[in-house]
Design an enzyme around this catalytic site. Sequence first.
Site, mmCIF file in Angstrom:
data_model
loop_
_atom_site.group_PDB
_atom_site.id
_atom_site.type_symbol
_atom_site.label_atom_id
_atom_site.label_comp_id
_atom_site.label_asym_id
_atom_site.label_seq_id
_atom_site.Cartn_x
_atom_site.Cartn_y
_atom_site.Cartn_z
ATOM 1 N N GLY A 206 11.867 -20.224 13.276
ATOM 2 C CA GLY A 206 13.233 -19.708 13.365
ATOM 3 C C GLY A 206 14.227 -20.824 13.096
ATOM 4 O O GLY A 206 14.771 -21.402 14.018
ATOM 5 N N ARG A 207 14.423 -21.128 11.789
ATOM 6 C CA ARG A 207 15.338 -22.220 11.433
ATOM 7 C C ARG A 207 16.786 -21.874 11.755
ATOM 8 O O ARG A 207 17.538 -22.686 12.241
ATOM 9 C CB ARG A 207 15.217 -22.545 9.935
ATOM 10 C CG ARG A 207 14.146 -23.550 9.609
ATOM 11 C CD ARG A 207 14.239 -23.955 8.159
ATOM 12 N NE ARG A 207 14.221 -22.800 7.290
ATOM 13 C CZ ARG A 207 13.140 -22.338 6.672
ATOM 14 N NH1 ARG A 207 11.999 -22.961 6.817
ATOM 15 N NH2 ARG A 207 13.196 -21.273 5.906
ATOM 16 N N THR B 171 9.922 -10.324 6.830
ATOM 17 C CA THR B 171 9.935 -11.734 7.204
ATOM 18 C C THR B 171 9.751 -11.807 8.712
ATOM 19 O O THR B 171 10.249 -10.942 9.433
ATOM 20 C CB THR B 171 11.259 -12.427 6.784
ATOM 21 O OG1 THR B 171 11.416 -13.642 7.522
ATOM 22 C CG2 THR B 171 12.480 -11.570 7.063
ATOM 23 N N ASP C 88 11.118 -13.726 10.736
ATOM 24 C CA ASP C 88 12.297 -14.233 11.458
ATOM 25 C C ASP C 88 13.243 -13.157 11.999
ATOM 26 O O ASP C 88 14.098 -13.460 12.834
ATOM 27 C CB ASP C 88 13.113 -15.165 10.548
ATOM 28 C CG ASP C 88 12.357 -16.438 10.224
ATOM 29 O OD1 ASP C 88 11.475 -16.807 11.023
ATOM 30 O OD2 ASP C 88 12.635 -17.042 9.180
ATOM 31 N N ASP D 217 15.817 -11.966 10.634
ATOM 32 C CA ASP D 217 17.182 -12.472 10.438
ATOM 33 C C ASP D 217 17.930 -11.713 9.345
ATOM 34 O O ASP D 217 18.797 -12.252 8.686
ATOM 35 C CB ASP D 217 17.128 -13.974 10.103
ATOM 36 C CG ASP D 217 16.294 -14.269 8.861
ATOM 37 O OD1 ASP D 217 15.615 -13.346 8.368
ATOM 38 O OD2 ASP D 217 16.319 -15.407 8.369
ATOM 39 N N ARG E 200 0.837 -1.212 0.000
ATOM 40 C CA ARG E 200 0.000 0.000 0.000
ATOM 41 C C ARG E 200 0.872 1.263 0.000
ATOM 42 O O ARG E 200 0.621 2.219 -0.745
ATOM 43 C CB ARG E 200 -0.887 -0.035 1.244
ATOM 44 C CG ARG E 200 -1.735 1.193 1.498
ATOM 45 C CD ARG E 200 -2.531 0.935 2.772
ATOM 46 N NE ARG E 200 -3.409 2.033 3.126
ATOM 47 C CZ ARG E 200 -3.057 3.015 3.928
ATOM 48 N NH1 ARG E 200 -1.832 3.082 4.414
ATOM 49 N NH2 ARG E 200 -3.928 3.965 4.221
ATOM 50 N N GLY F 291 12.520 -11.680 2.110
ATOM 51 C CA GLY F 291 13.635 -11.991 2.995
ATOM 52 C C GLY F 291 14.937 -12.147 2.239
ATOM 53 O O GLY F 291 15.070 -11.655 1.111
ATOM 54 N N ASP F 292 15.888 -12.847 2.830
ATOM 55 C CA ASP F 292 17.231 -12.884 2.230
ATOM 56 C C ASP F 292 17.273 -13.606 0.883
ATOM 57 O O ASP F 292 18.061 -13.229 0.015
ATOM 58 C CB ASP F 292 18.277 -13.424 3.218
ATOM 59 C CG ASP F 292 17.941 -14.806 3.737
ATOM 60 O OD1 ASP F 292 16.842 -15.305 3.434
ATOM 61 O OD2 ASP F 292 18.789 -15.382 4.430
ATOM 62 N N ARG G 172 1.678 -29.703 33.916
ATOM 63 C CA ARG G 172 2.304 -30.256 32.716
ATOM 64 C C ARG G 172 3.588 -29.515 32.354
ATOM 65 O O ARG G 172 3.748 -28.340 32.668
ATOM 66 C CB ARG G 172 1.353 -30.159 31.533
ATOM 67 C CG ARG G 172 0.360 -31.282 31.526
ATOM 68 C CD ARG G 172 -0.620 -31.174 30.388
ATOM 69 N NE ARG G 172 -1.517 -32.316 30.432
ATOM 70 C CZ ARG G 172 -2.729 -32.339 29.924
ATOM 71 N NH1 ARG G 172 -3.217 -31.280 29.318
ATOM 72 N NH2 ARG G 172 -3.461 -33.420 29.999
HETATM 73 P P1 ATP Z 1 11.690 -15.990 4.033
HETATM 74 O O1 ATP Z 1 12.848 -15.482 4.861
HETATM 75 O O2 ATP Z 1 10.390 -15.602 4.601
HETATM 76 O O3 ATP Z 1 11.793 -17.472 3.709
HETATM 77 P P2 ATP Z 1 12.893 -15.368 1.502
HETATM 78 O O4 ATP Z 1 12.848 -14.166 0.648
HETATM 79 O O5 ATP Z 1 14.232 -15.719 2.112
HETATM 80 O O6 ATP Z 1 11.773 -15.228 2.608
HETATM 81 P P3 ATP Z 1 13.107 -17.630 -0.329
HETATM 82 O O7 ATP Z 1 12.104 -18.664 -0.725
HETATM 83 O O8 ATP Z 1 14.414 -18.092 0.205
HETATM 84 O O9 ATP Z 1 12.357 -16.634 0.678
HETATM 85 O O10 ATP Z 1 13.425 -16.726 -1.613
HETATM 86 C C1 ATP Z 1 12.365 -16.150 -2.362
HETATM 87 C C2 ATP Z 1 12.623 -16.307 -3.833
HETATM 88 O O11 ATP Z 1 13.811 -15.590 -4.189
HETATM 89 C C3 ATP Z 1 12.874 -17.727 -4.314
HETATM 90 O O12 ATP Z 1 11.680 -18.445 -4.515
HETATM 91 C C4 ATP Z 1 13.594 -17.481 -5.632
HETATM 92 O O13 ATP Z 1 12.693 -17.156 -6.660
HETATM 93 C C5 ATP Z 1 14.428 -16.230 -5.299
HETATM 94 N N1 ATP Z 1 15.798 -16.665 -4.935
HETATM 95 C C6 ATP Z 1 16.217 -17.161 -3.775
HETATM 96 N N2 ATP Z 1 17.516 -17.512 -3.828
HETATM 97 C C7 ATP Z 1 17.926 -17.230 -5.094
HETATM 98 C C8 ATP Z 1 19.152 -17.378 -5.808
HETATM 99 N N3 ATP Z 1 20.245 -17.888 -5.224
HETATM 100 N N4 ATP Z 1 19.188 -16.964 -7.098
HETATM 101 C C9 ATP Z 1 18.099 -16.443 -7.693
HETATM 102 N N5 ATP Z 1 16.910 -16.302 -7.083
HETATM 103 C C10 ATP Z 1 16.804 -16.684 -5.802
#
Ligand code: ATP
Length: 328
Positions: free
Chosen positions: A175-176, A130, A132, A134, A25, A106-107, A167
């Site tokens: 949080g992996r 995210t 987490d 992180d 938004r 996220g990352d 209990r």
């Molecule tokens: P969360 O922390 O909630 O899991 P995130 O952004 O880390 O969120 P991911 O599933 O790891 O979630 O990444 C999101 C998308 O980013 C992936 O589905 C993929 O399309 C893209 N992505 C992740 N890593 C790479 C990479 N090494 N190269 C290209 N694209 C990537």
Amino acid sequence: MNEPIKKIAVLTSGGDAPGMNAAIRAVVRACTYYRIECIGVYRGYQGLIEGDFESLSARHVSNIINKGGTILKTARSLEFKTKEGREKAYKNLKKAGVGAIVVIGGDGTFTGGLKFIKEFNFPLVGIPCTIDNDIYGTDNTIGYDTALNTVVEVIDKIRDTASSHNRLFFIEVMGRDAGFIALNTGIGAGAEEILIPEKNLGLDRLVESLNKSRERGKTSSIVVVSEGDKIGKNVFELADYINENFPDYDIRVSVLGHMQRGGSPSCFDRVLASRLGVAAVEELLDKSTGIMVGFTNKKISKVHLDKAIKMNNDINKELLKVAEIISV
Ligand code: ATP
């Protein structure tokens, strides 16, 4: 890259988090404010590859600030991890006349974004979203505060039943790789022990600690376990092990799971998402790229995406000490 930006795309990617809608938004409305067209991309990077776009006006994002999830949907796109996939995405953006993109995630989302910038020199800014928390370069990610409140509310409820039946509850939270949710909710909900990936407590210490709790007269206990805890057992195996050592305890396990991602965002997350959405658009208009906007020491901050991905937020040692002191 020197042409003025006329259209900015926005997408949400990776795991969903409360506050994604508030961020969308803010991006859409900042675009409207600065007289730029905003293009919503559905299903994250997969929608970019498939050209699943829709022009969004300020009115398209009415009444979503309070909603969990993401109206743009999110996806994990394997195709975007390939050069061919990213090339299709680039062609679609060019075809639609998009000059820059805001990615909310996220990352993993930032890792993909960084590759995209390097290959196509396409202006891109990230917003950390995210549960987490992180990601380096921001004190809070969007969604984290809401997740903490959700978890604390649930643990409070579990405590009612734990104390009524004497209990011992093992509660697994998300949080992996990072124990921020476990540590903060463990303190906030008054857990006896908190098991996190950053600190290997060890089974013997856990047994010793539970023994001490018993000796001090505690008849029920809550142990908060982070998904990625490195004690070497999953939460069910952990419960079995403790069961052998505490035959008189009535042990239960509760895995909170996806409920932690849902729900209406907290006021904190809504305000954070609104500020970061506006900041992301302003950064792109100022010709910034390859950065993540964040919030550090009560101010909007920015950090290179490379750093945001590679560096880790340290677990707060003072919080660890507080947890230990107040669980006596
Ligand atoms: P969360 O922390 O909630 O899991 P995130 O952004 O880390 O969120 P991911 O599933 O790891 O979630 O990444 C999101 C998308 O980013 C992936 O589905 C993929 O399309 C893209 N992505 C992740 N890593 C790479 C990479 N090494 N190269 C290209 N694209 C990537």
